[in-house]
Enzyme design. Structure first.
Site, PDB file in Angstrom:
ATOM      1  N   ASP A  87       0.813  -1.220   0.000  1.00 52.00           N
ATOM      2  CA  ASP A  87       0.000   0.000   0.000  1.00 52.00           C
ATOM      3  C   ASP A  87       0.842   1.263   0.000  1.00 52.00           C
ATOM      4  O   ASP A  87       0.430   2.309   0.488  1.00 52.00           O
ATOM      5  CB  ASP A  87      -0.918  -0.017   1.231  1.00 52.00           C
ATOM      6  N   GLU A 137      -1.375  -8.658  -1.402  1.00 52.26           N
ATOM      7  CA  GLU A 137      -1.830  -8.127  -0.100  1.00 52.26           C
ATOM      8  C   GLU A 137      -3.021  -7.185  -0.309  1.00 52.26           C
ATOM      9  O   GLU A 137      -3.094  -6.080   0.238  1.00 52.26           O
ATOM     10  CB  GLU A 137      -0.706  -7.420   0.665  1.00 52.26           C
ATOM     11  N   GLU A 155      -1.641   5.203   3.426  1.00 53.37           N
ATOM     12  CA  GLU A 155      -1.726   3.830   2.898  1.00 53.37           C
ATOM     13  C   GLU A 155      -3.159   3.350   2.668  1.00 53.37           C
ATOM     14  O   GLU A 155      -3.411   2.606   1.720  1.00 53.37           O
ATOM     15  CB  GLU A 155      -0.991   2.864   3.842  1.00 53.37           C
ATOM     16  N   HIS A 198       7.539   4.356  12.509  1.00 58.06           N
ATOM     17  CA  HIS A 198       7.767   5.184  11.311  1.00 58.06           C
ATOM     18  C   HIS A 198       6.515   5.769  10.677  1.00 58.06           C
ATOM     19  O   HIS A 198       6.613   6.548   9.753  1.00 58.06           O
ATOM     20  CB  HIS A 198       8.503   4.371  10.240  1.00 58.06           C
ATOM     21  N   ARG A 226       3.583   7.872   9.243  1.00 65.39           N
ATOM     22  CA  ARG A 226       3.468   9.327   9.098  1.00 65.39           C
ATOM     23  C   ARG A 226       2.493   9.929  10.104  1.00 65.39           C
ATOM     24  O   ARG A 226       2.718  11.030  10.613  1.00 65.39           O
ATOM     25  CB  ARG A 226       3.034   9.678   7.676  1.00 65.39           C
ATOM     26  N   HIS A 283      14.262   4.210  11.906  1.00 65.33           N
ATOM     27  CA  HIS A 283      13.934   4.450  10.495  1.00 65.33           C
ATOM     28  C   HIS A 283      14.647   5.725  10.025  1.00 65.33           C
ATOM     29  O   HIS A 283      14.706   6.702  10.772  1.00 65.33           O
ATOM     30  CB  HIS A 283      12.413   4.604  10.401  1.00 65.33           C
TER      31      HIS A 283
HETATM   32  C1  UD1 Z   1       7.207   4.299   3.286  1.00 65.66           C
HETATM   33  C2  UD1 Z   1       5.742   4.016   2.938  1.00 65.66           C
HETATM   34  C3  UD1 Z   1       5.056   3.302   4.077  1.00 65.66           C
HETATM   35  C4  UD1 Z   1       5.841   2.057   4.481  1.00 65.66           C
HETATM   36  C5  UD1 Z   1       7.282   2.437   4.780  1.00 65.66           C
HETATM   37  C6  UD1 Z   1       8.103   1.209   5.054  1.00 65.66           C
HETATM   38  C7  UD1 Z   1       4.542   5.649   1.566  1.00 65.66           C
HETATM   39  C8  UD1 Z   1       3.863   6.965   1.524  1.00 65.66           C
HETATM   40  N1  UD1 Z   1       5.063   5.301   2.749  1.00 65.66           N
HETATM   41  O1  UD1 Z   1       7.214   5.188   4.406  1.00 65.66           O
HETATM   42  O2  UD1 Z   1       3.755   2.904   3.659  1.00 65.66           O
HETATM   43  O3  UD1 Z   1       5.243   1.514   5.638  1.00 65.66           O
HETATM   44  O4  UD1 Z   1       7.840   3.094   3.629  1.00 65.66           O
HETATM   45  O5  UD1 Z   1       9.289   1.549   5.729  1.00 65.66           O
HETATM   46  O6  UD1 Z   1       4.619   4.979   0.572  1.00 65.66           O
HETATM   47  N2  UD1 Z   1      14.734   7.430   3.831  1.00 65.66           N
HETATM   48  C9  UD1 Z   1      16.085   7.278   3.666  1.00 65.66           C
HETATM   49  N3  UD1 Z   1      16.560   6.073   3.255  1.00 65.66           N
HETATM   50  C10 UD1 Z   1      15.750   5.021   3.007  1.00 65.66           C
HETATM   51  C11 UD1 Z   1      14.372   5.175   3.185  1.00 65.66           C
HETATM   52  C12 UD1 Z   1      13.876   6.385   3.593  1.00 65.66           C
HETATM   53  O7  UD1 Z   1      16.845   8.218   3.883  1.00 65.66           O
HETATM   54  O8  UD1 Z   1      16.260   3.949   2.624  1.00 65.66           O
HETATM   55  C13 UD1 Z   1      14.213   8.730   4.286  1.00 65.66           C
HETATM   56  C14 UD1 Z   1      14.239   9.802   3.184  1.00 65.66           C
HETATM   57  O9  UD1 Z   1      14.520  11.042   3.739  1.00 65.66           O
HETATM   58  C15 UD1 Z   1      12.795   9.763   2.680  1.00 65.66           C
HETATM   59  C16 UD1 Z   1      12.048   9.520   3.982  1.00 65.66           C
HETATM   60  O10 UD1 Z   1      12.859   8.591   4.701  1.00 65.66           O
HETATM   61  O11 UD1 Z   1      12.412  10.955   2.031  1.00 65.66           O
HETATM   62  C17 UD1 Z   1      10.647   8.981   3.846  1.00 65.66           C
HETATM   63  O12 UD1 Z   1      10.593   7.876   2.944  1.00 65.66           O
HETATM   64  P1  UD1 Z   1       9.179   7.492   2.273  1.00 65.66           P
HETATM   65  O13 UD1 Z   1       9.351   6.277   1.440  1.00 65.66           O
HETATM   66  O14 UD1 Z   1       8.567   8.670   1.616  1.00 65.66           O
HETATM   67  O15 UD1 Z   1       8.268   7.194   3.517  1.00 65.66           O
HETATM   68  P2  UD1 Z   1       8.422   6.161   4.686  1.00 65.66           P
HETATM   69  O16 UD1 Z   1       8.078   6.868   5.927  1.00 65.66           O
HETATM   70  O17 UD1 Z   1       9.712   5.464   4.591  1.00 65.66           O
HETATM   71  N1  UDP Z   2      12.580  -4.810   9.233  1.00 64.74           N
HETATM   72  C1  UDP Z   2      13.931  -5.013   8.969  1.00 64.74           C
HETATM   73  N2  UDP Z   2      14.855  -4.295   9.691  1.00 64.74           N
HETATM   74  C2  UDP Z   2      14.506  -3.406  10.646  1.00 64.74           C
HETATM   75  C3  UDP Z   2      13.125  -3.193  10.891  1.00 64.74           C
HETATM   76  C4  UDP Z   2      12.191  -3.912  10.173  1.00 64.74           C
HETATM   77  O1  UDP Z   2      14.286  -5.820   8.118  1.00 64.74           O
HETATM   78  O2  UDP Z   2      15.395  -2.817  11.259  1.00 64.74           O
HETATM   79  C5  UDP Z   2      11.585  -5.555   8.436  1.00 64.74           C
HETATM   80  C6  UDP Z   2      10.542  -6.292   9.238  1.00 64.74           C
HETATM   81  O3  UDP Z   2      10.978  -7.616   9.544  1.00 64.74           O
HETATM   82  C7  UDP Z   2       9.347  -6.288   8.302  1.00 64.74           C
HETATM   83  C8  UDP Z   2       9.528  -5.019   7.509  1.00 64.74           C
HETATM   84  O4  UDP Z   2      10.863  -4.606   7.688  1.00 64.74           O
HETATM   85  O5  UDP Z   2       9.410  -7.380   7.396  1.00 64.74           O
HETATM   86  C9  UDP Z   2       8.571  -3.968   7.992  1.00 64.74           C
HETATM   87  O6  UDP Z   2       8.893  -2.764   7.375  1.00 64.74           O
HETATM   88  P1  UDP Z   2       8.309  -1.384   7.868  1.00 64.74           P
HETATM   89  O7  UDP Z   2       7.907  -1.493   9.282  1.00 64.74           O
HETATM   90  O8  UDP Z   2       9.313  -0.350   7.482  1.00 64.74           O
HETATM   91  O9  UDP Z   2       7.050  -1.171   6.904  1.00 64.74           O
HETATM   92  P2  UDP Z   2       5.517  -1.626   7.002  1.00 64.74           P
HETATM   93  O10 UDP Z   2       5.461  -3.091   7.171  1.00 64.74           O
HETATM   94  O11 UDP Z   2       4.900  -0.859   8.117  1.00 64.74           O
HETATM   95  O12 UDP Z   2       4.979  -1.171   5.689  1.00 64.74           O
END
Ligand code: UD1
Ligand code: UDP
Length: 375
Positions: A97, A119, A133, A205, A207, A238
């Protein structure tokens, strides 16, 4: 013809949950797949792809620090459209999502490419929780050709929204395939602070939990750490600046709180298996912790994954500090209560979800070949 399927992956959880599908497609006769990563995530995605041995065929490298939802959406849609025109896949799959998934569904819709949503059917029926999401999932459902639902409740949600039963398959969640396949490993020395202590594994993490809500959650964690010297909180932080910039200054100096970068998936699962308790607002972790027999407190106001709560192995604690402290302290003080929550259950899948998805696609291609219809 091989490589008929394009798997689109943007973030860490998508890589984890798509990995069993990629493997099953590559093992299936006459199927195969290519992997397109949007790079919505960068370091966390690369870390996960690396540990799972997935080499992307295409990388759109779209992540920007502190990206807004609108700019991410605009960049994704444009780049996916161009790449889909060039690649011309016969089927596209995406999981979950995220904004990547919503944009992949929309880009496929515009180009008349059949889209399979993995999913499918999770709902809270509240577009503010989780944000964005819940809206992303609803949009993906409206545009998908195949709906691979993890649970019967998800199937029922889809049916109620008018999705034809013939387009829905109850597959289970591919994340359970991934976690059950993960080999056991020892905790490394870097986590030795935790030896002999009760580990509380924390991830945050969402939002809708950023800002003051996250500040309040951290206050609850400080209170728990100070009251309970015999616990070790392990908190892989995160990289979202909205999380990091708040968590490190608040929790960084507590002796029994270990903050670290995101753990690689195998190490994370190892810590989870060893944990006394998980506290998280994650989606995937709400599924994995019950599969590992570890109680999980869900720091959200609503969840689209009620099954573990109904089975009594997870609790919807919410985000108020008083609830977080009370629910955690009860589990620390009452071993019988903990034992009642600490048993492995598999409401989200039996570990064979990817095979069911691949079977549906194999039948689709067989039928088209038999009837001579173009892909
Ligand atoms: C995103 C997804 C969320 C999912 C999560 C899993 C959306 C809107 N959000 O949230 O549904 O649960 O991923 O973790 O699709 N960043 C880094 N390095 C990384 C990843 C992220 O620096 O490898 C930082 C960057 O500044 C980036 C910010 O995190 O702009 C947010 O990343 P983003 O993918 O927009 O949202 P998440 O909160 O990670
Ligand atoms: N996860 C990981 N390393 C971490 C934290 C989480 O590999 O330090 C894995 C966890 O086992 C799960 C997935 O990341 O499979 C969950 O990701 P996240 O919580 O970022 O996203 P969401 O599931 O909420 O979309």
């Amino acid at each position: 013809m091989s490589d008929k399927v394009l798997c689109v992956v943007g973030t860490r959880p998508e890589a984890i949950k798509m990995s069993p599908v990629i493997r099953a497609l590559r093992q299936a006769d006459g199927l195969g797949c290519r992997v397109l990563v949007t790079g919505q995530h960068r370091e966390m995605l690369d870390q996960t792809l690396g540990i799972l041995g997935i080499e992307p065929d295409i990388d759109l490298a779209l992540m920007q620090r502190g990206q807004s939802l609108a700019s991410l959406t605009a960049r994704l849609l444009e780049a996916l459209d161009q790449m889909l025109r060039a690649e011309r896949p016969r089927v596209v799959l995406a999981q979950g999502d995220t904004t990547t998934v919503m944009c992949a569904a929309l880009a496929c819709f515009y180009l008349h490419i059949p889209f399979g949503h993995i999913e499918a059917g999770l709902r809270t029926f509240d577009t503010a929780n989780p944000f964005p999401e819940e809206a992303n999932r609803v949009i993906a459902t409206r545009l998908a050709t195949w709906h691979f639902a993890p649970t019967q409740a998800a199937v029922n949600n889809l049916l109620r929204e008018g999705v034809p039963a013939s387009a829905i398959t109850l597959t289970g969640n591919t994340g359970i395939d991934a976690v059950l396949e993960t080999p056991a490993i020892e905790l490394p020395d870097a986590l030795s602070d935790a030896r002999g202590k009760r580990i509380i594994l924390v991830t945050l993490h969402r939002r809708e939990n950023l800002g003051d809500v996250l500040y309040q959650i951290c206050q609850a964690l400080i209170c728990l750490a100070e009251r309970n010297p015999g616990i070790q909180i392990i908190f892989p932080v995160h990289p979202n600046p909205g999380v990091r910039d708040l968590v490190y200054p608040l929790l960084g100096r507590l002796a029994n709180v270990s903050l670290c970068d995101p753990l690689d998936y195998r190490l994370f699962v190892a810590v989870m298996r060893r944990a006394y308790l998980v506290i998280s607002d994650s989606g995937g972790i709400q599924e994995e912790a019950p599969a590992c027999g570890v109680p999980v407190l869900v720091l959200r106001e609503k969840t689209e994954r009620p099954e573990a709560i109904e089975l009594g192995v997870a609790r919807l604690t919410g985000t108020a500090p008083a609830s977080i402290i009370a629910d955690t302290q009860r589990l620390l003080d009452d071993p019988a209560l903990h034992a009642a929550m600490a048993h492995a259950v598999l409401p989200y899948g039996d570990g064979r979800s990817a095979g069911r998805i691949v079977d549906v696609l194999a039948r689709y291609f067989e039928t088209r070949q038999r009837t001579g219809e173009p892909g």
